[in-house]
Design an enzyme around this catalytic site. Structure first.
Site, PDB file in Angstrom:
ATOM      1  N   GLU A 232      -5.351  -8.115   0.160  1.00  0.00           N
ATOM      2  CA  GLU A 232      -6.135  -7.859   1.367  1.00  0.00           C
ATOM      3  C   GLU A 232      -7.492  -7.370   0.915  1.00  0.00           C
ATOM      4  O   GLU A 232      -7.567  -6.455   0.088  1.00  0.00           O
ATOM      5  CB  GLU A 232      -5.538  -6.730   2.226  1.00  0.00           C
ATOM      6  CG  GLU A 232      -4.347  -7.096   3.046  1.00  0.00           C
ATOM      7  CD  GLU A 232      -3.790  -5.880   3.795  1.00  0.00           C
ATOM      8  OE1 GLU A 232      -4.586  -5.014   4.226  1.00  0.00           O
ATOM      9  OE2 GLU A 232      -2.567  -5.806   3.920  1.00  0.00           O
TER      10      GLU A 232
ATOM     11  N   GLU B  93       0.819  -1.226   0.000  1.00  0.00           N
ATOM     12  CA  GLU B  93       0.000   0.000   0.000  1.00  0.00           C
ATOM     13  C   GLU B  93       0.847   1.269   0.000  1.00  0.00           C
ATOM     14  O   GLU B  93       0.431   2.304   0.535  1.00  0.00           O
ATOM     15  CB  GLU B  93      -0.948  -0.003   1.212  1.00  0.00           C
ATOM     16  CG  GLU B  93      -1.909  -1.175   1.176  1.00  0.00           C
ATOM     17  CD  GLU B  93      -2.770  -1.297   2.430  1.00  0.00           C
ATOM     18  OE1 GLU B  93      -2.902  -0.308   3.164  1.00  0.00           O
ATOM     19  OE2 GLU B  93      -3.309  -2.391   2.657  1.00  0.00           O
TER      20      GLU B  93
END
Ligand SMILES: *[C@@H]1O[C@H](CO)[C@@H](O)[C@H](O)[C@H]1NC(C)=O
Ligand SMILES: [Ca+2]
Length: 488
Positions: free
Chosen positions: A427, A337
Site C-alpha cells: 500500500e 500493518e
C-alpha cells in the site's frame, strides 16, 4: 464504507510518520570504507564535511565536549528553523550513503535531513554521551553542487560532521526458487516464477480496488497490472450486520483480463465491537473499536473466542476457494500493518500476532487445501516476523508524499528477508517515480496505491505523475504482462 476506508488511510498516515522515527529505521547500509584503489580511476571513498565549516542558521560552533573532529561541532538547535547547510559536490549524479556524527547528550532525538531543498527524511539519534556515527539513509546527489540541510526537528543535539560514501551497487538478489508451501498449485507456482523473473528488473503497477484501476486506465491510457481487493465485508461480524462482499467478483474479473490479484483482509473483530457513534461496528478492525483480546483468545484452544477466530478464518476460506476454483493465484496479505498496533491483531504485541499467522497458514493451507496462495507478510520489525517457512514475500505499507522510492523501507526489508524474499510496496499513498526507483535500486516488486483520497488526490499523485509512471518502460502494466501464467 468510504468513511471507514478513509479512517484506515489516515490512521496509517499518522502512524507511519511516527514510525519513521523509530530506531529500527536507521538503515544498515554497507559502507565500502577501505576499497583498495590501485587503478587509475578509483571509486571515491568516504568524504567528511565538518559542521563547523558549514553555513549555520540559528546555530553556533562549540568545542567544550571532547571527541569532535575538525575544530569543533555545532550546537544551538532550539528553534524550528535552526539548521546547518552543507554544500556537497558530486562528480556525477550518484547515490551516496549518508552518515551523521552526532552527540545526543540530552537523550534520544530526531532530526530532519533535507536534500537540495526538496525531499526531506527523518533520522533518529539514540541517546549517547559522546559523538557517534549514525546511518542516515541514502541521498541521490546531482552532478555538481548539492545542499544537505540538517534541520532542528526535536533539536537539542550536537552535530560534529556528515560523511557521504558512494553506495555500493546492490549485490544480486538470492530469491528462493519456489513458494514456501510445498503443495502450491500450478497457478501459484506460475505466478511465483513470473514474479521472480521480473524481480529487480521491473515493477508491477498496482491499485487498490478494481474501480480505481479502471479510473487509472481513463487517466493514463494504461491499466494496472495488479489489483488489490479486500475481504473485509466477508468478515462474519459484518455479514451478520448486512454487508455483502464483492471482492471475489472483482478479483476474478481482473484475473480474466490477464491481471494479477492481491488480497488483504480488514478483519472485523469476531466479537466485542463497541458499536458506539464514535466507534461504529464497521470500523471493528481497529483496536480502539473493539475490546477483543487476541492474546487471550489464543491462550486456550477450547475457549469461545478461539472458536470464533477459526469460524472467521473458515468464512474467508470459502471466498478464497472461489478464487482457487476460478484458477486465480492470490498474493494473500492477512494481518497487515500488525506492528503498528492500530489493528486488533497487532494490539497485543508480536507473539499473539505471529501465533495467529501460524494458525491462518496452517488452517488455510493444510486444513482447507488452499494451495493457490502466496503468503505476503507486511510488518518490517524483526521481532514481528513469523519466520521464513510461512512467508513468500515481505512488504510494507508506506504513506509518504513526494512519489519517492521508499528506499529506507526497502533496505529494511532486504535485511528482514535476507534478500531471499521478494519485496513489495503493498500500500502506498504516492506511486513511486521509476527514475528514482532505479537510481536508488529500490527493487519493489509492485506498488499498489490506496483508493479514494490518495490515487485521486493531486497532493499525493498528480495526473502528470501518474502518466509518467504508467508509461515508463520500467513499470509493467496490464498489457505488458499478458501470458505470465505460462511462466515455468
Ligand atoms: C471473548 O471476547 C469478548 C469480547 O472481547 C469478551 O467480552 C469475552 O469475555 C471473551 N470471552 C472469553 C472466554 O475470553
Ligand atoms: Ca567537527
Amino acid at each position: 464504507m468510504a468513511k471507514a476506508l478513509k479512517y484506515v488511510a489516515w490512521g496509517i498516515a499518522a502512524l507511519a510518520s511516527g514510525a519513521a522515527a523509530a530506531p529500527y529505521c536507521a538503515p544498515q547500509l554497507s559502507t565500502t570504507s577501505q576499497e583498495p584503489t590501485s587503478t587509475p580511476s578509483p571509486v571515491p571513498g568516504p568524504r567528511t564535511f565538518e559542521a563547523e565549516d558549514a553555513i549555520l542558521t540559528g546555530t553556533r560552533v562549540e568545542s567544550s565536549l571532547a571527541g569532535y573532529s575538525g575544530t569543533g561541532y555545532v550546537a544551538g538547535f532550539d528553534e524550528p528553523n535552526d539548521k546547518i547547510t552543507f554544500h556537497v559536490d558530486s562528480e556525477t549524479t550518484q547515490l551516496y550513503d549518508l552518515s551523521i556524527r552526532v552527540a545526543a547528550i540530552y537523550g534520544e532525538k530526531r532530526t530532519t535531513v533535507v536534500l537540495n531543498n526538496g525531499p526531506a527524511s527523518e533520522v533518529y539519534f539514540p541517546a549517547a554521551d559522546s559523538f557517534v556515527d549514525i546511518a542516515a539513509g541514502q541521498v541521490l546527489l546531482n552532478q555538481g553542487d548539492n545542499t544537505i540541510d540538517i534541520v532542528n526537528n526535536w533539536g537539542w543535539y550536537l552535530i560534529d560532521s556528515i560523511t557521504i560514501t558512494p553506495s555500493a551497487p546492490r549485490p544480486p538478489h538470492q530469491i528462493n526458487p519456489s513458494p514456501v508451501n510445498p503443495a502450491a498449485d500450478d497457478n501459484a507456482r506460475a505466478l511465483y516464477a513470473y514474479l521472480r523473473s521480473i524481480y529487480g528488473k521491473k515493477i508491477l503497477s498496482g491499485q487498490q480496488e478494481l474501480s480505481w484501476a479502471d479510473w487509472i486506465a481513463q487517466q493514463t491510457g494504461k491499466t494496472p497490472a495488479l489489483v488489490s481487493v479486500d475481504m473485509m465485508d466477508y468478515s462474519p461480524s459484518r455479514v451478520e450486520r448486512g454487508t455483502r462482499g464483492t471482492a471475489v467478483e472483482e478479483a476474478i474479473e481482473h484475473h480474466r483480463r490477464g491481471g494479477i490479484v492481491s488480497v488483504l483482509w480488514h478483519w472485523n473483530a469476531p466479537t466485542g465491537l463497541y458499536d458506539t457513534p464514535e466507534r461504529r461496528w464497521w470500523s471493528g478492525f481497529y483496536t480502539d473499536a473493539t475490546d477483543f483480546d487476541v492474546a487471550r483468545a489464543l491462550a486456550d484452544t477450547t475457549n469461545a473466542n478461539y472458536t470464533l477466530l477459526i469460524r472467521d478464518i473458515d468464512a474467508i476460506a470459502v471466498q478464497l476457494k472461489r478464487l482457487r476454483d476460478a484458477g486465480v493465484p492470490v498474493l494473500w496479505r492477512p494481518l497487515h500493518e500488525a506492528e503498528g498496533g492500530w489493528f486488533w491483531w497487532g494490539a497485543k504485541g508480536p507473539e499473539a500476532c505471529k501465533k495467529l499467522w501460524g494458525i491462518l497458514y496452517d488452517r488455510l493451507t493444510n486444513y482447507h487445501g488452499l494451495n493457490n496462495l502466496l503468503w505476503v507478510w507486511n510488518s518490517i520489525l524483526p521481532e514481528w516476523y513469523p519466520g521464513d517457512e510461512t512467508v513468500d514475500i515481505v512488504s510494507a505499507d508506506v504513506y509518504a508524499q513526494g512519489n519517492g522510492p521508499m528506499s529506507t523501507q526497502y533496505n529494511q526489508l532486504i535485511e528482514l528477508g535476507q534478500d531471499k524474499k521478494m519485496i513489495a510496496a503493498t500500500e502506498v499513498g504516492a506511486a513511486p517515480l521509476p527514475d528514482l526507483l532505479q537510481a536508488y535500486e529500490a527493487h519493489w516488486l509492485w506498488f499498489a496505491v490506496w483508493g479514494d483520497t490518495f490515487i485521486n488526490n493531486p497532493q499525493w499523485n498528480s495526473i502528470e505523475t501518474l502518466k509518467t509512471i504508467y508509461n515508463s518502460d520500467y513499470v509493467l502494466t496490464l498489457d505488458e504482462i499478458q501470458g505470465w501464467r505460462n511462466t515455468q
